[in-house]
Design an enzyme around this catalytic site. Sequence first.
Site, PDB file in Angstrom:
ATOM      1  N   ASP A  53      -9.657  63.562  63.054  1.00 47.15           N
ATOM      2  CA  ASP A  53     -11.027  63.128  63.311  1.00 47.15           C
ATOM      3  C   ASP A  53     -11.252  63.267  64.823  1.00 47.15           C
ATOM      4  O   ASP A  53     -10.400  63.811  65.547  1.00 47.15           O
ATOM      5  CB  ASP A  53     -11.307  61.722  62.758  1.00 47.15           C
TER       6      ASP A  53
ATOM      7  N   ARG B  85      21.862  60.502  48.873  1.00 44.15           N
ATOM      8  CA  ARG B  85      21.453  59.166  48.441  1.00 44.15           C
ATOM      9  C   ARG B  85      19.958  58.925  48.673  1.00 44.15           C
ATOM     10  O   ARG B  85      19.343  58.097  48.008  1.00 44.15           O
ATOM     11  CB  ARG B  85      22.282  58.093  49.130  1.00 44.15           C
ATOM     12  N   HIS B  86      19.383  59.663  49.604  1.00 42.22           N
ATOM     13  CA  HIS B  86      17.955  59.476  49.914  1.00 42.22           C
ATOM     14  C   HIS B  86      17.048  60.093  48.852  1.00 42.22           C
ATOM     15  O   HIS B  86      15.909  59.663  48.681  1.00 42.22           O
ATOM     16  CB  HIS B  86      17.636  60.055  51.290  1.00 42.22           C
TER      17      HIS B  86
HETATM   18  C1  RB5 Z   1     -12.247  56.244  65.080  1.00 41.84           C
HETATM   19  O1  RB5 Z   1     -12.936  55.538  66.057  1.00 41.84           O
HETATM   20  C2  RB5 Z   1     -10.948  55.524  64.733  1.00 41.84           C
HETATM   21  O2  RB5 Z   1     -11.217  54.374  64.020  1.00 41.84           O
HETATM   22  C3  RB5 Z   1     -10.028  56.443  63.965  1.00 41.84           C
HETATM   23  O3  RB5 Z   1      -9.779  57.569  64.732  1.00 41.84           O
HETATM   24  C4  RB5 Z   1      -8.656  55.904  63.612  1.00 41.84           C
HETATM   25  O4  RB5 Z   1      -8.028  55.348  64.739  1.00 41.84           O
HETATM   26  C5  RB5 Z   1      -8.573  55.013  62.455  1.00 41.84           C
HETATM   27  O5  RB5 Z   1      -7.480  54.579  62.074  1.00 41.84           O
END
Ligand code: RB5
Length: 141
Positions: free
Chosen positions: A7, A131-132
């Site tokens: 994001d 084992r994992h």
């Molecule tokens: C965005 O502001 C922020 O909330 C997002 O990037 C993230 O950190 C969420 O976990």
Amino acid sequence: MIVLGCDHGGLAIKNAIAADLKARGVEYKDVGTYTEESVDYPVYAKAVCDEITSGRAELGILCCGTGIGMSIAANKQRGIRAAVLSDAFSAEMTRRHNDANVLCLGGRVIDCKKAVELARIFLSTPFEGGRHAKRVAMLEK
Ligand code: RB5
């Protein structure tokens, strides 16, 4: 194939990781986001996870502000084992012991240099099995 997503909060570190992969000739797909405009991280978590659960990609990297939202979203998908971390030891161990298939990083937690370092470790470390393997299989039941 490696798949990357982020994001706005993780854009800079995702771009740094992508640049490093490109420079090293590692094949990757970047599903976005591509600008600093505010977006919703679950959308990109799903896009990355879909690439993995469909078999089109083996490993993924998701970046947001903390890595936490991405990890919560990714771990809701069956077959996804996402680890949020900010240190090299954890990046290695989550591959060796957890067979994690998604690395989640926070662009407001670590800088671009650390993100590249952690991505390199994550992408180059094998699962130990043994084992994992039994424990990892239990996660899917
Ligand atoms: C965005 O502001 C922020 O909330 C997002 O990037 C993230 O950190 C969420 O976990």
